[in-house]
Design an enzyme around this catalytic site. Structure first.
Site, PDB file in Angstrom:
ATOM      1  N   ARG A   1      -3.502  -3.018  -7.157  1.00 55.49           N
ATOM      2  CA  ARG A   1      -2.852  -3.618  -5.993  1.00 55.49           C
ATOM      3  C   ARG A   1      -2.002  -4.812  -6.432  1.00 55.49           C
ATOM      4  NH1 ARG A   1      -3.266   0.110  -2.840  1.00 55.49           N
ATOM      5  NH2 ARG A   1      -4.049  -0.040  -0.708  1.00 55.49           N
TER       6      ARG A   1
ATOM      7  N   CYS B   1      -6.883  -2.971   4.491  1.00 55.48           N
ATOM      8  CA  CYS B   1      -6.640  -1.520   4.395  1.00 55.48           C
ATOM      9  C   CYS B   1      -7.423  -0.844   3.276  1.00 55.48           C
ATOM     10  CB  CYS B   1      -5.152  -1.211   4.263  1.00 55.48           C
ATOM     11  SG  CYS B   1      -4.817   0.554   4.041  1.00 55.48           S
TER      12      CYS B   1
ATOM     13  N   HIS C   1       0.984  -3.690   6.102  1.00 53.44           N
ATOM     14  CA  HIS C   1      -0.135  -3.597   7.049  1.00 53.44           C
ATOM     15  C   HIS C   1      -1.438  -4.066   6.409  1.00 53.44           C
ATOM     16  CE1 HIS C   1      -0.162   0.032   4.660  1.00 53.44           C
ATOM     17  NE2 HIS C   1      -1.452   0.120   4.913  1.00 53.44           N
ATOM     18  N   GLU C   2      -1.330  -4.780   5.267  1.00 56.47           N
ATOM     19  CA  GLU C   2      -2.542  -5.215   4.557  1.00 56.47           C
ATOM     20  C   GLU C   2      -2.450  -6.726   4.349  1.00 56.47           C
ATOM     21  OE1 GLU C   2      -4.680  -2.512   1.254  1.00 56.47           O
ATOM     22  OE2 GLU C   2      -3.213  -3.837   0.357  1.00 56.47           O
TER      23      GLU C   2
ATOM     24  N   CYS D   1     -13.587   3.643  21.601  1.00 57.66           N
ATOM     25  CA  CYS D   1     -14.338   2.431  21.259  1.00 57.66           C
ATOM     26  C   CYS D   1     -15.767   2.493  21.780  1.00 57.66           C
ATOM     27  CB  CYS D   1     -13.629   1.198  21.812  1.00 57.66           C
ATOM     28  SG  CYS D   1     -12.231   0.673  20.802  1.00 57.66           S
TER      29      CYS D   1
ATOM     30  N   ARG E   1      -2.089   3.303  20.528  1.00 59.97           N
ATOM     31  CA  ARG E   1      -1.604   4.442  19.751  1.00 59.97           C
ATOM     32  C   ARG E   1      -0.155   4.822  20.043  1.00 59.97           C
ATOM     33  NH1 ARG E   1      -0.974   9.850  19.291  1.00 59.97           N
ATOM     34  NH2 ARG E   1      -1.043  10.027  21.542  1.00 59.97           N
TER      35      ARG E   1
ATOM     36  N   CYS F   1     -10.306  -2.092  20.982  1.00 63.82           N
ATOM     37  CA  CYS F   1     -10.167  -2.711  22.310  1.00 63.82           C
ATOM     38  C   CYS F   1     -11.508  -2.881  23.006  1.00 63.82           C
ATOM     39  CB  CYS F   1      -9.220  -1.886  23.170  1.00 63.82           C
ATOM     40  SG  CYS F   1      -9.948  -0.347  23.805  1.00 63.82           S
TER      41      CYS F   1
ATOM     42  N   CYS G   1     -11.899   1.559  25.478  1.00 66.12           N
ATOM     43  CA  CYS G   1     -11.430   2.945  25.584  1.00 66.12           C
ATOM     44  C   CYS G   1     -12.574   3.911  25.236  1.00 66.12           C
ATOM     45  CB  CYS G   1     -10.197   3.190  24.707  1.00 66.12           C
ATOM     46  SG  CYS G   1     -10.519   3.359  22.940  1.00 66.12           S
TER      47      CYS G   1
ATOM     48  N   CYS H   1       0.835  -1.200   0.000  1.00 66.12           N
ATOM     49  CA  CYS H   1       0.000   0.000   0.000  1.00 66.12           C
ATOM     50  C   CYS H   1       0.872   1.253   0.000  1.00 66.12           C
ATOM     51  CB  CYS H   1      -0.898  -0.050   1.239  1.00 66.12           C
ATOM     52  SG  CYS H   1      -1.787   1.460   1.609  1.00 66.12           S
ATOM     53  N   HIS H   2       0.263   2.398  -0.323  1.00 68.39           N
ATOM     54  CA  HIS H   2       1.005   3.655  -0.379  1.00 68.39           C
ATOM     55  C   HIS H   2       1.651   4.045   0.932  1.00 68.39           C
ATOM     56  CE1 HIS H   2       0.506   5.308  -4.356  1.00 68.39           C
ATOM     57  NE2 HIS H   2      -0.518   4.485  -4.410  1.00 68.39           N
ATOM     58  N   THR H   3       1.029   3.685   2.031  1.00 64.61           N
ATOM     59  CA  THR H   3       1.585   4.064   3.328  1.00 64.61           C
ATOM     60  C   THR H   3       2.931   3.373   3.560  1.00 64.61           C
ATOM     61  OG1 THR H   3      -0.692   4.203   4.041  1.00 64.61           O
ATOM     62  CG2 THR H   3       0.962   4.407   5.744  1.00 64.61           C
TER      63      THR H   3
ATOM     64  N   CYS I   1      -9.790   3.750  17.854  1.00 65.15           N
ATOM     65  CA  CYS I   1      -9.353   3.177  19.143  1.00 65.15           C
ATOM     66  C   CYS I   1      -7.948   3.670  19.475  1.00 65.15           C
ATOM     67  CB  CYS I   1      -9.356   1.651  19.060  1.00 65.15           C
ATOM     68  SG  CYS I   1      -8.652   0.843  20.514  1.00 65.15           S
TER      69      CYS I   1
HETATM   70  N1  APR Z   1      -5.932  14.739 -10.333  1.00 62.85           N
HETATM   71  C1  APR Z   1      -6.637  13.597 -10.588  1.00 62.85           C
HETATM   72  N2  APR Z   1      -6.159  12.365 -10.386  1.00 62.85           N
HETATM   73  C2  APR Z   1      -4.910  12.243  -9.905  1.00 62.85           C
HETATM   74  C3  APR Z   1      -4.108  13.377  -9.605  1.00 62.85           C
HETATM   75  C4  APR Z   1      -4.671  14.673  -9.848  1.00 62.85           C
HETATM   76  N3  APR Z   1      -3.994  15.781  -9.603  1.00 62.85           N
HETATM   77  N4  APR Z   1      -2.920  12.949  -9.120  1.00 62.85           N
HETATM   78  C5  APR Z   1      -2.983  11.602  -9.112  1.00 62.85           C
HETATM   79  N5  APR Z   1      -4.170  11.162  -9.585  1.00 62.85           N
HETATM   80  C6  APR Z   1      -4.644   9.782  -9.711  1.00 62.85           C
HETATM   81  C7  APR Z   1      -3.615   8.796 -10.242  1.00 62.85           C
HETATM   82  O1  APR Z   1      -3.591   8.790 -11.665  1.00 62.85           O
HETATM   83  C8  APR Z   1      -4.128   7.469  -9.666  1.00 62.85           C
HETATM   84  O2  APR Z   1      -4.998   6.801 -10.551  1.00 62.85           O
HETATM   85  O3  APR Z   1      -4.981   9.297  -8.433  1.00 62.85           O
HETATM   86  C9  APR Z   1      -4.888   7.873  -8.419  1.00 62.85           C
HETATM   87  C10 APR Z   1      -4.235   7.446  -7.102  1.00 62.85           C
HETATM   88  O4  APR Z   1      -4.226   6.076  -7.050  1.00 62.85           O
HETATM   89  P1  APR Z   1      -3.071   5.229  -6.361  1.00 62.85           P
HETATM   90  O5  APR Z   1      -1.788   5.945  -6.572  1.00 62.85           O
HETATM   91  O6  APR Z   1      -3.190   3.828  -6.821  1.00 62.85           O
HETATM   92  O7  APR Z   1      -3.428   5.375  -4.784  1.00 62.85           O
HETATM   93  P2  APR Z   1      -4.338   4.523  -3.767  1.00 62.85           P
HETATM   94  O8  APR Z   1      -3.662   3.278  -3.367  1.00 62.85           O
HETATM   95  O9  APR Z   1      -5.723   4.420  -4.286  1.00 62.85           O
HETATM   96  O10 APR Z   1      -4.305   5.515  -2.525  1.00 62.85           O
HETATM   97  C11 APR Z   1      -4.787   6.843  -2.633  1.00 62.85           C
HETATM   98  O11 APR Z   1      -5.182   7.061  -0.273  1.00 62.85           O
HETATM   99  O12 APR Z   1      -4.473   5.649   1.398  1.00 62.85           O
HETATM  100  C12 APR Z   1      -4.252   6.852   0.763  1.00 62.85           C
HETATM  101  O13 APR Z   1      -1.915   7.235   1.018  1.00 62.85           O
HETATM  102  C13 APR Z   1      -2.890   6.839   0.105  1.00 62.85           C
HETATM  103  O14 APR Z   1      -2.988   9.102  -0.357  1.00 62.85           O
HETATM  104  C14 APR Z   1      -3.119   7.839  -0.959  1.00 62.85           C
HETATM  105  C15 APR Z   1      -4.563   7.646  -1.392  1.00 62.85           C
HETATM  106 ZN    ZN Z   2     -10.335   1.161  22.015  1.00 65.42          ZN
END
Ligand code: APR
Ligand code: ZN
Length: 376
Positions: free
Chosen positions: A371, A175, A68-69, A104, A116, A98, A101, A46-48, A112
């Site tokens: 993904r 996630c 984390h996924e 929760c 943290r 939990c 808290c 994931c992006h995080t 929760c």
């Molecule tokens: N305008 C429109 N679309 C955009 C722009 C923009 N300025 N910039 C990026 N995009 C599009 C990309 O082309 C892509 O298809 O946004 C999409 C983002 O998708 P992913 O990169 O696959 O991200 P994703 O896993 O869906 O997560 C998105 O959520 O969990 C958070 O940290 C994560 O901030 C991220 C967001």
């Molecule tokens: Zn809790």
């Protein structure tokens, strides 16, 4: 049996920021009181994870096992664990539940606070780590650390799911999918007949589209600068598409308000860009439109709009993990998937072994994957 013993297994270790992960043999200690040791079957990327590896997270700790996924099977449990036993199929949770808290006990939130402080410090609730590699202590990540064949989590940070669910698919219910899906269903509360728009058609955005459709939205606009995402997005429920690049020179909110005769009932920002957050708010209908922020912006960034946007009846909201109470709701989402109410398989564009995990990061950075799932 491995119960009570240190387990040696493979993991992708992030030794430092901005460097590829390295596949190592690590030692995973047995679970202590109120902890669960899990043999992971699969994990999404994931992006995080990329954000932390990229060094953008000021609080990021190294060396660390990211991820984390995930999904897997309980190997053993520590003292005092009553809700889990060896063999249970489970999903680790980066937001625990939990059930005692203040958060929760409040039905308005899912945040929760039980783990943290220690989770932010990369350790288990007792303040120590269960991972070592080459004699060094390795940090935990988001209370999950799924980029390892085995992990240890707090017993409030894991939930039991139906054994019929394929773990190599439902790991994504840890996630991205609940985050977007719940933003539409819980946070926005999209109603039948609504007109919605989703910025960013990655996994999170597609899940938001799917939530809007489940709620009975009449029209769902996908807004993305990468038109190669549009075809797939139709499967999730998108009815219309707008590429902001086709309207350069005009604020996209003006284009959209005109196109919809006044704006959207609900909009969702699934990119993490403060400019699209503003555009998503200002594309909402005067008097009642609601915009939900889901994307995570870089640290230090700030949002802005004219306050008159809110005075004239628009609402700006945000959500983490789609507002779901994790332990209670994740098993229900797994059932929704098994009952074909919620898509999961369609999010998986690539699968690979842990040895190829750096390729999963490359695909994500290049915008080529929705993904990638790592199978152990
Ligand atoms: N305008 C429109 N679309 C955009 C722009 C923009 N300025 N910039 C990026 N995009 C599009 C990309 O082309 C892509 O298809 O946004 C999409 C983002 O998708 P992913 O990169 O696959 O991200 P994703 O896993 O869906 O997560 C998105 O959520 O969990 C958070 O940290 C994560 O901030 C991220 C967001
Ligand atoms: Zn809790």
């Amino acid at each position: 049996s491995t119960v009570g013993k240190v387990i040696k297994c493979r993991a992708a270790v992030a030794w430092e920021a901005k460097k590829p992960l390295s596949i190592e043999e690590i030692e995973v200690d047995p679970p202590k009181a109120h902890e669960v040791r899990i043999k992971l079957t699969a994990t999404g990327v994931c992006h995080t994870d990329a954000y932390t590896l990229g060094g953008f997270d000021a609080e990021g700790l190294f060396p660390v096992v990211l991820g984390h996924e995930g999904a897997g099977i309980v190997e053993s449990v520590g003292e005092g664990v009553t809700d889990f036993k060896a063999g249970d199929h489970v999903i680790p949770l980066y937001i625990p539940q939990c059930k005692t808290c203040e958060y929760c006990l409040n039905k308005k939130t899912n945040l929760c606070q039980r783990t943290r402080v220690t989770q932010g410090k990369g350790v288990m609730p007792d303040g120590t780590s269960r991972f070592t590699c080459k004699g060094k202590q390795i940090y935990h990540f988001m209370g999950c650390s799924t980029f390892s064949e085995y992990t240890v989590v707090a017993d409030v940070s894991v939930t039991k799911i139906d054994e019929k669910a394929p773990l190599e698919k439902v790991c994504l219910i840890g996630c991205g999918i609940p985050t977007g899906y719940g933003a539409a269903l819980n946070t926005a509360g999209v109603e039948e007949g609504s007109i919605c728009a989703v910025w960013g058609l990655g996994a999170v955005g597609l899940a938001a589209v799917m939530g809007c459709r489940a709620a009975g939205a009449k029209k769902i606009y996908g807004v993305d600068i990468n038109p190669s995402k549009f075809d797939l997005a139709k499967q999730f429920g998108c009815t219309d598409f707008v590429n902001p690049k086709d309207h350069e020179g005009r604020p996209i909110q003006d284009v959209l308000v005109e196109l919809t005769n006044g704006g959207f009932d609900y909009t969702f920002e699934c990119i993490g860009n403060v400019h699209t957050m503003r555009a998503a708010l200002e594309s909402c209908h005067k008097g009642w439109g609601t915009s939900v922020i889901i994307g995570v912006a870089a640290s230090g960034q700030e949002i802005s709009t004219r306050p008159f946007q809110l005075v004239t009846g628009r609402t700006w909201k945000g959500t983490a993990f789609g507002g779901w109470k994790s332990v209670d709701d994740v098993p229900k989402l797994v059932q929704d998937y098994l009952n074909k109410k919620m898509l999961v398989d369609e999010f998986i564009t690539h699968t690979m072994g842990i040895d190829k995990i750096n390729e999963a990061f490359d695909l994500m950075h290049e915008g080529k994957s929705i993904r990638s799932v790592i199978n152990y």
